[in-house]
Structure formats: C-alpha cells, structure tokens
Scaffold this motif. Structure first.
Motif, short mmCIF file in Angstrom:
data_model
loop_
_atom_site.label_atom_id
_atom_site.label_comp_id
_atom_site.label_asym_id
_atom_site.label_seq_id
_atom_site.Cartn_x
_atom_site.Cartn_y
_atom_site.Cartn_z
N ALA A 28 0.83 -1.20 0.00
CA ALA A 28 0.00 0.00 0.00
C ALA A 28 0.87 1.26 0.00
O ALA A 28 0.56 2.23 -0.69
N SER A 29 1.95 1.24 0.76
CA SER A 29 2.86 2.39 0.79
C SER A 29 3.50 2.61 -0.58
O SER A 29 3.59 3.75 -1.06
N ASN A 30 3.94 1.54 -1.22
CA ASN A 30 4.52 1.66 -2.56
C ASN A 30 3.50 2.17 -3.56
O ASN A 30 3.83 2.98 -4.44
N GLN A 31 2.25 1.71 -3.43
CA GLN A 31 1.20 2.14 -4.35
C GLN A 31 0.92 3.64 -4.16
O GLN A 31 0.73 4.36 -5.14
N ARG A 32 0.88 4.10 -2.91
CA ARG A 32 0.67 5.53 -2.65
C ARG A 32 1.80 6.36 -3.25
O ARG A 32 1.57 7.40 -3.85
N LEU A 33 3.03 5.90 -3.08
CA LEU A 33 4.17 6.61 -3.64
C LEU A 33 4.11 6.65 -5.16
O LEU A 33 4.35 7.70 -5.78
N LEU A 34 3.75 5.54 -5.75
CA LEU A 34 3.61 5.48 -7.21
C LEU A 34 2.52 6.43 -7.69
O LEU A 34 2.70 7.15 -8.68
N MET A 35 1.39 6.45 -6.99
CA MET A 35 0.30 7.36 -7.36
C MET A 35 0.73 8.82 -7.23
O MET A 35 0.38 9.65 -8.08
N PHE A 36 1.50 9.13 -6.19
CA PHE A 36 1.99 10.50 -6.01
C PHE A 36 2.86 10.91 -7.19
O PHE A 36 2.68 12.00 -7.75
N TRP A 37 3.80 10.06 -7.58
CA TRP A 37 4.70 10.41 -8.68
C TRP A 37 3.96 10.49 -10.01
O TRP A 37 4.27 11.34 -10.85
N HIS A 38 2.98 9.61 -10.21
CA HIS A 38 2.18 9.70 -11.45
C HIS A 38 1.36 10.99 -11.46
O HIS A 38 1.24 11.63 -12.51
N LEU A 39 0.82 11.36 -10.31
CA LEU A 39 0.06 12.61 -10.22
C LEU A 39 0.97 13.80 -10.50
O LEU A 39 0.60 14.71 -11.25
N LEU A 40 2.14 13.80 -9.91
CA LEU A 40 3.09 14.90 -10.13
C LEU A 40 3.50 14.98 -11.59
O LEU A 40 3.55 16.08 -12.18
N LEU A 41 3.78 13.85 -12.20
CA LEU A 41 4.17 13.84 -13.61
C LEU A 41 3.03 14.32 -14.49
O LEU A 41 3.23 15.11 -15.42
N GLY A 42 1.81 13.85 -14.21
CA GLY A 42 0.65 14.31 -14.98
C GLY A 42 0.40 15.79 -14.80
O GLY A 42 0.07 16.50 -15.76
N ALA A 43 0.58 16.30 -13.57
CA ALA A 43 0.38 17.73 -13.32
C ALA A 43 1.42 18.55 -14.08
O ALA A 43 1.08 19.58 -14.68
N CYS A 44 2.66 18.11 -14.06
CA CYS A 44 3.71 18.83 -14.80
C CYS A 44 3.40 18.86 -16.30
O CYS A 44 3.59 19.88 -16.97
N THR A 45 2.92 17.76 -16.81
CA THR A 45 2.59 17.68 -18.24
C THR A 45 1.47 18.65 -18.57
O THR A 45 1.55 19.41 -19.55
#
Length: 155
Positions: A28-45
């Motif tokens: 669950a911790s890894n999934q939250r971290l992955l979701m955070f980075w995907h959100l950050l990458l999507g926001a930057c895009t």
C-alpha cells in the motif's frame, strides 16, 4: 495446501497474519508513492501544455514590442511571428511528449518487474508442483523450448 497444514499444525496463524499485514502495508505504501509520482508527472505535463501557449505569445511578443521590427513591413513581421510560434509550439509539444513517455516507461518497468517475478516463481516450483499443475507445466515447457531456440540461434 502443504504450507497451510504446516502453519495450522504449528499454530502459526497469528504470525502469518502479522507477516501478511506487514507485506500489505508495504504494498500500500509503494502504491501511494507510485500514485503520487504519477500525479506529479501528470500535473507537470498539463501545466506545461497550458502554460505553453502563453509562453509562446510572450516569447514572440518580446522582440516585436521591443522594436526589433520597427522599420520592416508587416509581411516580414508576420513571417517572423509565424515561424517563431511554430518553433516554440513544436518545442513545447516535444517536452510534453517526453513527460508522457516517462509515465509510459514507468508503467512498462512495473509490468516488466511483475513478469520477472512470475518467471522467477515458475523457476522455484518443485517438480511435484509442476506435474500437479498442467498450466504451469505447459508454461514451463514453452519457456524451456524458447531457451533452446535462443541457444540454437546464438551458436
């Protein structure tokens, strides 16, 4: 089923439960971290796409309003504006494509890891398990054939 019997005989249910809960917390911790980075990458895009148009107008407006084209005819000014806008928008599009590619690459890396774990699990199966499970046996046979083919091609 053999492992379940051993756990039941040695009264290890609570220990297994704790181990499973810890594993789940890590996942669950890894999934939250992955979701955070995907959100950050999507926001930057999305920010780069949105700000790109305004940035294009700013980059083109600076030389025009600074007086660089004061003595030139409108056709030359419009040619500059058109060419500069095309170059700027192409560059911005390329940056957004690179960011999108990063997201796709991270997904591919995750899938590759899962396939590697699955293949490793197949390798670790005991001979008796292979014979009891026809789908696993078939997958392992296919893999062995592929390895033989690769060895034949390398020679």
């Amino acid at each position: 089923t053999d492992a379940a019997e051993i756990v039941a005989i040695h009264d290890g249910g609570e220990t297994e439960k704790v181990a499973l809960e810890e594993s789940f917390k890590q996942v669950a911790s890894n999934q939250r971290l992955l979701m955070f980075w995907h959100l950050l990458l999507g926001a930057c895009t999305k920010v780069l796409e949105y700000v790109g148009a305004a940035l294009n107008y700013i980059c083109v407006a600076i030389p025009v309003f600074a007086g660089k084209f004061a003595g030139q005819n409108p056709a030359e000014v419009s040619k500059f504006v058109s060419n500069a806008s095309f170059a700027n928008l192409s560059l911005i599009y390329s940056f957004t494509e690179v960011l999108d590619l990063g997201k796709q690459f991270s997904t591919l890396a995750g899938l590759t890891r899962r396939v590697g774990d699955l293949l490793e699990h197949f390798d670790n199966l005991q001979e008796s398990d292979r014979e009891d499970r026809p789908l696993v046996k078939e997958a392992l046979l296919r893999r062995e054939k592929q390895e033989e083919i690769k060895k034949g091609l390398k020679k």
